[in-house]
Design a protein around this motif. Structure first.
Motif, PDB file in Angstrom:
ATOM      1  N   ASP A  81      17.164   1.777  64.347  1.00 49.37           N
ATOM      2  CA  ASP A  81      16.798   1.777  65.933  1.00 49.37           C
ATOM      3  C   ASP A  81      17.570   3.199  66.526  1.00 49.37           C
ATOM      4  O   ASP A  81      17.263   3.300  67.722  1.00 49.37           O
ATOM      5  CB  ASP A  81      17.186   0.617  66.438  1.00 49.37           C
ATOM      6  N   GLY A  82      18.345   3.749  65.765  1.00 50.56           N
ATOM      7  CA  GLY A  82      18.918   5.030  66.435  1.00 50.56           C
ATOM      8  C   GLY A  82      20.233   4.933  67.211  1.00 50.56           C
ATOM      9  O   GLY A  82      20.742   5.695  67.761  1.00 50.56           O
ATOM     10  N   GLU A 149      25.456  10.157  70.052  1.00 51.14           N
ATOM     11  CA  GLU A 149      24.709   8.949  69.500  1.00 51.14           C
ATOM     12  C   GLU A 149      23.285   9.519  69.183  1.00 51.14           C
ATOM     13  O   GLU A 149      22.760   9.357  67.980  1.00 51.14           O
ATOM     14  CB  GLU A 149      24.349   7.891  70.480  1.00 51.14           C
ATOM     15  N   THR A 150      22.661  10.417  69.807  1.00 51.74           N
ATOM     16  CA  THR A 150      21.477  11.181  69.532  1.00 51.74           C
ATOM     17  C   THR A 150      21.654  12.127  68.437  1.00 51.74           C
ATOM     18  O   THR A 150      20.550  11.949  67.519  1.00 51.74           O
ATOM     19  CB  THR A 150      20.989  12.048  70.852  1.00 51.74           C
ATOM     20  N   ALA A 153      22.083   9.821  65.107  1.00 51.50           N
ATOM     21  CA  ALA A 153      21.002   9.376  64.675  1.00 51.50           C
ATOM     22  C   ALA A 153      20.045  10.268  63.872  1.00 51.50           C
ATOM     23  O   ALA A 153      19.530   9.695  62.803  1.00 51.50           O
ATOM     24  CB  ALA A 153      20.139   8.786  65.728  1.00 51.50           C
ATOM     25  N   GLN A 154      19.896  11.350  64.279  1.00 51.68           N
ATOM     26  CA  GLN A 154      19.438  12.477  63.422  1.00 51.68           C
ATOM     27  C   GLN A 154      19.982  12.714  62.145  1.00 51.68           C
ATOM     28  O   GLN A 154      19.409  12.664  60.993  1.00 51.68           O
ATOM     29  CB  GLN A 154      19.200  13.778  64.089  1.00 51.68           C
ATOM     30  N   ARG A 157      19.225   9.682  59.792  1.00 53.30           N
ATOM     31  CA  ARG A 157      17.781   9.870  59.307  1.00 53.30           C
ATOM     32  C   ARG A 157      17.748  10.780  58.364  1.00 53.30           C
ATOM     33  O   ARG A 157      17.068  10.719  57.249  1.00 53.30           O
ATOM     34  CB  ARG A 157      16.872  10.214  60.710  1.00 53.30           C
TER      35      ARG A 157
END
Length: 161
Positions: A81-82, A149-150, A153-154, A157
């Motif tokens: 969910d990131g 956090e952003t 998350a990348q 992924r």
């Protein structure tokens, strides 16, 4: 440590014992910095992702392939969910291992972005003053918590493809 698990009983027990031993030693090394601030309140507690991510990072420090294999295995079939793992690893994903792997990737991301010295300073400072996460991340990687956090998350992924 539960010596009845496969880490201790499988044919590759030496690797499993080394893995869990490094993990637990990492906890023991930084635990004295904890002023009693580990708990369920995410605003005032040492973040679980820092605690377990650091221990996993130390465990895999000299075997990146082992860390990558664990990430692939733990995150297979999970819907990411990131968000960084919360305080209760039992509730976040369908496996506790997914939370450990995501935490490991957060700590590894800090090491790759800021260097290991910055990572170690971040972990010790976070244990000592868990309410300063935003400033600690700013110092370690030049990002506030939201930006971190952003970007993380990348990174996750790109590592689970």
């Amino acid at each position: 440590m539960d010596t009845s698990t496969s880490r201790f009983t499988s044919s590759s027990w030496r690797r499993g014992v080394g893995d869990i031993s490094r993990h637990e030693i990492a906890h023991a090394l930084v635990q004295p910095q904890d002023p009693g601030a580990y708990g369920q309140d995410e605003e005032t507690s040492i973040r679980a992702w820092v605690v377990e991510g650091f221990a996993e990072y130390v465990s895999c420090r000299f075997d990146r392939a082992m860390g990558d294999a664990g990430v692939r295995s733990d995150l297979a079939g999970e819907k990411f969910d990131g968000g960084l793992p919360g305080q209760d690893f039992e509730l976040e994903y369908s496996s506790v291992g997914a939370n450990y792997s995501l935490s490991y990737l957060a700590i590894r991301f800090i090491a790759e972005k800021g260097g290991e010295e910055a990572l170690f300073e971040f972990v010790v400072d976070h244990y000592r003053k868990p309410t300063n996460l935003d400033q600690q991340l700013q110092k370690a990687v030049g990002m506030n918590e939201s930006e971190f956090e952003t970007a993380w998350a990348q990174y996750v992924r790109s590592n689970i493809r």
